[in-house]
Motif scaffolding. Structure first.
Motif, PDB file in Angstrom:
ATOM      1  N   VAL A 138       0.849  -1.192   0.000  1.00  0.00           N
ATOM      2  CA  VAL A 138       0.000   0.000   0.000  1.00  0.00           C
ATOM      3  C   VAL A 138       0.886   1.244   0.000  1.00  0.00           C
ATOM      4  CG1 VAL A 138      -1.898   1.172   1.184  1.00  0.00           C
ATOM      5  CG2 VAL A 138      -1.640  -1.308   1.413  1.00  0.00           C
ATOM      6  N   TRP A 139       0.537   2.241  -0.819  1.00  0.00           N
ATOM      7  CA  TRP A 139       1.283   3.503  -0.797  1.00  0.00           C
ATOM      8  C   TRP A 139       1.137   4.174   0.565  1.00  0.00           C
ATOM      9  CZ3 TRP A 139       4.713   3.671  -4.274  1.00  0.00           C
ATOM     10  CH2 TRP A 139       4.481   3.309  -5.598  1.00  0.00           C
ATOM     11  N   HIS A 140       2.271   4.649   1.097  1.00  0.00           N
ATOM     12  CA  HIS A 140       2.295   5.323   2.402  1.00  0.00           C
ATOM     13  C   HIS A 140       3.262   6.503   2.258  1.00  0.00           C
ATOM     14  CE1 HIS A 140       1.414   5.253   6.691  1.00  0.00           C
ATOM     15  NE2 HIS A 140       2.694   5.411   6.969  1.00  0.00           N
ATOM     16  N   THR A 141       2.812   7.513   1.538  1.00  0.00           N
ATOM     17  CA  THR A 141       3.708   8.587   1.120  1.00  0.00           C
ATOM     18  C   THR A 141       2.954   9.900   1.037  1.00  0.00           C
ATOM     19  OG1 THR A 141       4.960   9.410  -0.804  1.00  0.00           O
ATOM     20  CG2 THR A 141       3.242   7.803  -1.250  1.00  0.00           C
ATOM     21  N   ARG A 142       3.678  10.982   1.233  1.00  0.00           N
ATOM     22  CA  ARG A 142       3.055  12.301   1.092  1.00  0.00           C
ATOM     23  C   ARG A 142       2.606  12.557  -0.346  1.00  0.00           C
ATOM     24  NH1 ARG A 142       8.309  16.284   1.831  1.00  0.00           N
ATOM     25  NH2 ARG A 142       9.654  15.277   0.309  1.00  0.00           N
ATOM     26  N   ARG A 143       3.088  11.752  -1.294  1.00  0.00           N
ATOM     27  CA  ARG A 143       2.643  11.901  -2.676  1.00  0.00           C
ATOM     28  C   ARG A 143       1.167  11.531  -2.849  1.00  0.00           C
ATOM     29  NH1 ARG A 143       6.763  11.765  -7.197  1.00  0.00           N
ATOM     30  NH2 ARG A 143       8.728  12.366  -6.223  1.00  0.00           N
ATOM     31  N   LEU A 144       0.560  10.974  -1.824  1.00  0.00           N
ATOM     32  CA  LEU A 144      -0.881  10.720  -1.864  1.00  0.00           C
ATOM     33  C   LEU A 144      -1.671  12.027  -1.939  1.00  0.00           C
ATOM     34  CD1 LEU A 144      -1.066   7.859   0.770  1.00  0.00           C
ATOM     35  CD2 LEU A 144      -1.775   7.656  -1.631  1.00  0.00           C
ATOM     36  N   THR A 145      -1.020  13.149  -1.643  1.00  0.00           N
ATOM     37  CA  THR A 145      -1.707  14.439  -1.764  1.00  0.00           C
ATOM     38  C   THR A 145      -1.964  14.795  -3.220  1.00  0.00           C
ATOM     39  OG1 THR A 145       0.409  15.614  -1.724  1.00  0.00           O
ATOM     40  CG2 THR A 145      -0.733  15.322   0.390  1.00  0.00           C
ATOM     41  N   ASP A 146      -1.271  14.141  -4.138  1.00  0.00           N
ATOM     42  CA  ASP A 146      -1.478  14.357  -5.575  1.00  0.00           C
ATOM     43  C   ASP A 146      -1.638  12.980  -6.228  1.00  0.00           C
ATOM     44  OD1 ASP A 146      -1.511  15.058  -8.227  1.00  0.00           O
ATOM     45  OD2 ASP A 146       0.244  16.381  -8.117  1.00  0.00           O
ATOM     46  N   PRO A 147      -2.815  12.378  -6.073  1.00  0.00           N
ATOM     47  CA  PRO A 147      -2.988  10.989  -6.539  1.00  0.00           C
ATOM     48  C   PRO A 147      -2.754  10.795  -8.032  1.00  0.00           C
ATOM     49  CG  PRO A 147      -5.097  11.959  -5.848  1.00  0.00           C
ATOM     50  CD  PRO A 147      -4.025  12.895  -5.418  1.00  0.00           C
ATOM     51  N   ASP A 148      -3.078  11.785  -8.848  1.00  0.00           N
ATOM     52  CA  ASP A 148      -2.855  11.633 -10.289  1.00  0.00           C
ATOM     53  C   ASP A 148      -1.364  11.524 -10.597  1.00  0.00           C
ATOM     54  OD1 ASP A 148      -5.556  11.678 -10.792  1.00  0.00           O
ATOM     55  OD2 ASP A 148      -5.609  13.815 -11.297  1.00  0.00           O
ATOM     56  N   ALA A 149      -0.572  12.353  -9.939  1.00  0.00           N
ATOM     57  CA  ALA A 149       0.875  12.297 -10.150  1.00  0.00           C
ATOM     58  C   ALA A 149       1.442  10.978  -9.621  1.00  0.00           C
ATOM     59  CB  ALA A 149       1.557  13.480  -9.468  1.00  0.00           C
ATOM     60  N   LEU A 150       0.901  10.494  -8.496  1.00  0.00           N
ATOM     61  CA  LEU A 150       1.374   9.227  -7.944  1.00  0.00           C
ATOM     62  C   LEU A 150       1.005   8.067  -8.873  1.00  0.00           C
ATOM     63  CD1 LEU A 150       2.757   7.629  -5.757  1.00  0.00           C
ATOM     64  CD2 LEU A 150       0.647   7.712  -4.403  1.00  0.00           C
ATOM     65  N   ARG A 151      -0.173   8.125  -9.468  1.00  0.00           N
ATOM     66  CA  ARG A 151      -0.556   7.093 -10.441  1.00  0.00           C
ATOM     67  C   ARG A 151       0.387   7.100 -11.645  1.00  0.00           C
ATOM     68  NH1 ARG A 151      -5.717   8.989  -8.982  1.00  0.00           N
ATOM     69  NH2 ARG A 151      -6.842   7.433  -7.733  1.00  0.00           N
ATOM     70  N   ALA A 152       0.740   8.302 -12.109  1.00  0.00           N
ATOM     71  CA  ALA A 152       1.661   8.410 -13.244  1.00  0.00           C
ATOM     72  C   ALA A 152       3.030   7.848 -12.872  1.00  0.00           C
ATOM     73  CB  ALA A 152       1.775   9.864 -13.694  1.00  0.00           C
ATOM     74  N   LEU A 153       3.481   8.129 -11.652  1.00  0.00           N
ATOM     75  CA  LEU A 153       4.763   7.581 -11.199  1.00  0.00           C
ATOM     76  C   LEU A 153       4.694   6.063 -11.122  1.00  0.00           C
ATOM     77  CD1 LEU A 153       7.627   7.873  -9.995  1.00  0.00           C
ATOM     78  CD2 LEU A 153       6.538   8.054  -7.742  1.00  0.00           C
TER      79      LEU A 153
ATOM     80  N   ALA B  32     -10.255   4.623   2.511  1.00  0.00           N
ATOM     81  CA  ALA B  32     -10.540   5.679   3.494  1.00  0.00           C
ATOM     82  C   ALA B  32     -10.303   5.212   4.920  1.00  0.00           C
ATOM     83  CB  ALA B  32     -11.969   6.175   3.322  1.00  0.00           C
ATOM     84  N   THR B  33     -10.587   3.955   5.212  1.00  0.00           N
ATOM     85  CA  THR B  33     -10.422   3.456   6.585  1.00  0.00           C
ATOM     86  C   THR B  33      -8.951   3.352   6.966  1.00  0.00           C
ATOM     87  OG1 THR B  33     -10.421   1.130   5.892  1.00  0.00           O
ATOM     88  CG2 THR B  33     -12.566   2.140   6.398  1.00  0.00           C
ATOM     89  N   GLU B  34      -8.069   3.331   5.974  1.00  0.00           N
ATOM     90  CA  GLU B  34      -6.636   3.214   6.249  1.00  0.00           C
ATOM     91  C   GLU B  34      -5.944   4.577   6.354  1.00  0.00           C
ATOM     92  OE1 GLU B  34      -5.613  -0.972   4.047  1.00  0.00           O
ATOM     93  OE2 GLU B  34      -6.104   0.736   2.778  1.00  0.00           O
ATOM     94  N   LEU B  35      -6.713   5.643   6.202  1.00  0.00           N
ATOM     95  CA  LEU B  35      -6.160   6.987   6.305  1.00  0.00           C
ATOM     96  C   LEU B  35      -6.966   7.793   7.324  1.00  0.00           C
ATOM     97  CD1 LEU B  35      -5.377   7.982   2.610  1.00  0.00           C
ATOM     98  CD2 LEU B  35      -3.750   7.472   4.428  1.00  0.00           C
TER      99      LEU B  35
END
Length: 204
Positions: A72-87, A102-105
């Motif tokens: 599971v992603w656990h990174t501040r990049r979750l603030t920009d999910p589109d960019a994280l998906r591209a990465l 949602a329950t994991e955040l």
């Protein structure tokens, strides 16, 4: 059946910053020479040219998923999910590492840095998420954080999580702390393999 979950960071784990202003400033303060990090022979550079990642480590993440890890992603990049998906697409991990539900955040991800000094910033979203996981972790399930900042070799981390979650201990939660100028490496990847094969929860 027990569940093995890996909470995966990005900076200092998968990605290593090639030319870091922070490292440049630290070198200047200490009177040392500074040079950008060389890209290793088994490395590749991100499209923006800022980071490199090591291909064998990305392959290793896929191997861990194939062995049954829920990653599971656990990174501040979750603030920009589109960019994280591209990465994730660029790394080849789009079908390997999932976004948390949602329950994991319990706290919204932020770009704030984690306090790694004597007093851990217990209100940071990463740590709050771990506290909630420890509180609700089913018997036999285990969670390991792979991160360049959260240090589970320090007693304050597991003890603090146990205390705040209301558990007697946090034996099911561990961590693999990476070195930000190296990222995930072979010994740490091997520790995750051993854990998935039935070994103890790593705290390294």
């Amino acid at each position: 059946m027990s569940r093995h979950t890996i909470l995966l960071g990005v900076e200092g784990v998968l990605l290593v910053e090639i030319d870091s202003p922070a490292r440049d400033y630290a070198a200047m303060k200490e009177g040392r020479d500074y040079a950008p990090l060389p890209v290793p022979d088994d490395g590749a550079v991100t499209p923006d040219g800022r980071f490199f990642f090591r291909v064998p480590m990305v392959d290793g993440i896929r191997e861990l998923a194939a062995a049954g890890a829920d990653i599971v992603w656990h990174t501040r990049r979750l603030t920009d999910p589109d960019a994280l998906r591209a990465l994730a697409e660029h790394l080849g991990l789009a079908d390997t590492v999932r976004f948390p539900d949602a329950t994991e955040l319990p706290a919204a991800p932020t770009t704030d840095r984690v306090d790694v000094g004597p007093n851990v910033l217990w209100e940071h979203w990463k740590v709050r998420a771990l506290v909630e996981r420890a509180r609700d972790l089913p018997t036999g399930d285990e969670v390991v954080v792979v991160d360049s900042t959260l240090d589970f070799t320090a007693h304050r981390m597991p003890e603090g999580i146990a205390r705040r979650s209301g558990r007697k201990d946090a034996t099911g939660i561990g961590g693999v702390k990476t070195i930000d100028v190296v990222g995930l490496d072979e010994p740490r990847l091997d520790a995750l393999r051993v854990w998935l094969a039935g070994g103890a929860v790593p705290r390294i």
